[in-house]
Design a protein around this motif. Structure first.
Motif: not given
Ligand code: ADP
Ligand code: ZN
Ligand code: MG
Length: 480
Positions: A48-64
């Motif tokens: 997705c845009e996060v793991c492809l490193g698109h500018p402006g994408s925002k990481p959300v921390l995995n609680k598990t």
């Protein structure tokens, strides 16, 4: 003594320091900072845009992932930090499209733990932190064989935990013992992904020399070999009057050699900055104790329990618990009514001997507690000789579908009753009076001869020791 000779001797007595950095892949369903799956998928489809490193994408921390990492930290006796945060590590390479890796640097999840080795030595854990995996680079036809490289971003953003030890390890064998112990603990926790979840960077220095880092060694046997080679190489350098400089090397599993890669950069060179897209994370005592409650029993306490509950020797209990699957198998057998000490002996001696001989892991083969429990029952009742216990085990492990009991029955290897053995012994004595008399006169060899005849008559189903005992008791009685 010449100077070079002196140096040579010193090189042999030099203290070895080894520190390991272990990357463990976590078995969460989704990636560390996005909802993409961690399952096998078509290349570049689990992205997705996060793991492809698109500018402006925002990481959300995995609680598990935080929960799994915390379990690892607690199991390695670490102190967790009340609050921690993520940092960006500058990293310019095609497998990292953002040009930085989100990792932890200044304040990691946890610090100051230890792993206790089987002989009681403690290897200190410096830190445990979380970070994202880079993408996978695929070199068509092998490294350096093509003028292009492919990238699979499915791996980008998979959750990793990095475990860093202090340089407390003093030999390649000890490094392997440490890794075996640590892997076993992590297996008990059930937080790892897939078949080969651990990758190891090895740091090693000889007294007075700088530290050399061997990157990304896969497999614990390879770790031991790489370190052994590196000791020889560094000693040779020292003997030739050279100084070992700090640098990074790679291990070639085919040749067993390490080769220089680059001058080692220090952590400061990475220009860490605070990750502004993730908030500071606070793990309260309450949350930690919730996680603690879900922790399974770990190898050391399980071994202590086995010792007490089943009256096993400390060594046997430890061997049973040093392999998660083996400990589980033992308890299932006991639950099915198998006598604990005989069960322990069967598993730690016979089963492990057969597995070692065939270089197999227990997790690789299919065995049932019921079948082993049955074999223990036959052993306790004196219906099977040690030799045939072993034979039935070999047959069972070799992938034959029949259980040990079925194998013993089919091949007529069960001792039908003790009366039968008695009768056979009496028959052999009466038809070999001369040998019997010789024994009574003190000729020990005659006893062996008679025992051999008994063994032949019982088709080897009787234990040789038992045969000798029976003979001795009868020959004594006849004397009176
Ligand atoms: P870096 O910051 O360059 O990664 P660290 O100081 O964090 O280096 O140490 C990384 C690893 O190297 C740790 O596992 C540590 O135990 C090990 N290490 C540090 N000094 C030595 C040494 N002199 N010999 C062997 N290993 C060492
Ligand atoms: Zn994603
Ligand atoms: Mg490091």
């Amino acid at each position: 003594m010449s100077d070079s000779k002196k140096t040579g001797q010193n090189a042999d007595e030099q203290k070895i320091m080894i520190g390991l950095e272990i990357h463990a892949s976590l078995g969460t369903k989704t990636k560390l900072f996005c909802a993409c799956t961690t399952e096998e998928a078509e290349p570049n489809s689990a992205t997705c845009e996060v793991c492809l490193g698109h500018p402006g994408s925002k990481p959300v921390l995995n609680k598990t992932a935080v929960e799994f990492a915390t379990k690892i930290a607690l199991a390695l006796n670490c102190k967790t930090n009340e609050s921690f945060f993520f940092s960006r590590k500058t990293y310019f390479y095609p497998d990292m499209s953002k040009n930085f890796q989100i990792t932890q640097y200044e304040i990691p999840l946890a610090e100051q733990g230890f792993v206790e080795l089987p002989l009681g030595k403690k290897v200190r854990i410096r830190r445990v932190h979380m970070e994202e995996d880079p993408a996978a680079l695929i070199h068509p036809n092998g490294m350096g064989k093509s003028n292009y490289v492919l990238i699979d971003y499915n791996r980008s953003g998979l959750p990793l935990v990095e475990i860093v030890t202090e340089p407390d390890i003093e030999s390649p064998k000890e490094a392997r013992d440490f890794l075996d112990k640590m892997e076993n603990v992590l297996k008990y926790l059930g937080v790892l992904k897939g078949e080969n979840p651990l990758k190891v960077d090895c740091n090693i220095s000889l007294e007075g020399g700088a530290r050399v880092e061997i990157k990304n060694v896969s497999g614990f046997a390879a770790v031991e070999k790489a370190l052994n080679f590196e000791i020889i190489r560094q000693k040779q350098e020292i003997r030739m009057g050279k100084k070992v400089e700090q640098h990074t090397r790679a291990y070639d599993a085919e040749t067993g050699l390490t080769v220089a890669l680059r001058k080692k950069e220090t952590e400061e060179d990475y220009g860490y900055i605070f990750e502004p897209d993730l908030v500071k994370i606070a793990l309260s005592e309450k949350e930690i104790s919730e996680i603690q409650k879900t922790m399974p029993e770990l190898p050391d306490s399980k071994a202590k329990r086995f010792q007490q509950k089943y009256s096993l020797a400390e060594y046997d209990a430890k061997v049973l618990c040093a392999d998660f699957e083996l400990g589980k198998l033992f308890e299932k057998m006991v639950e099915l009514g198998a006598e604990p000490k005989t069960s322990s002996k069967l598993l730690t001696r016979e089963l492990l001997a057969v597995l070692n001989h065939d270089s197999l892991e227990l997790s690789e083969i299919k065995v049932f507690a019921k079948d082993f429990a049955e074999l223990v029952g036959l052993t306790v009742d004196g219906k099977v000789s040690d030799k045939n216990v072993k034979n039935s085990m070999i047959n069972y492990i070799s992938g034959n579908k029949e259980s040990p009991k079925q194998f013993l029955e089919k091949n007529n290897l069960l001792i039908s009753s003790s009366i039968n053995a008695d009768e056979i012994v009496e028959k052999i004595i009466s038809s070999n009076q001369k040998a019997a008399d010789d024994y009574k006169k003190g000729n020990e060899k005659a006893l062996n001869f008679l025992a051999g005849l008994v063994m032949r008559e019982t088709k080897g189903t009787l234990d040789p020791k038992k045969a000798q005992e029976l003979l001795k008791s009868k020959l004594k009685k006849a004397d009176k």
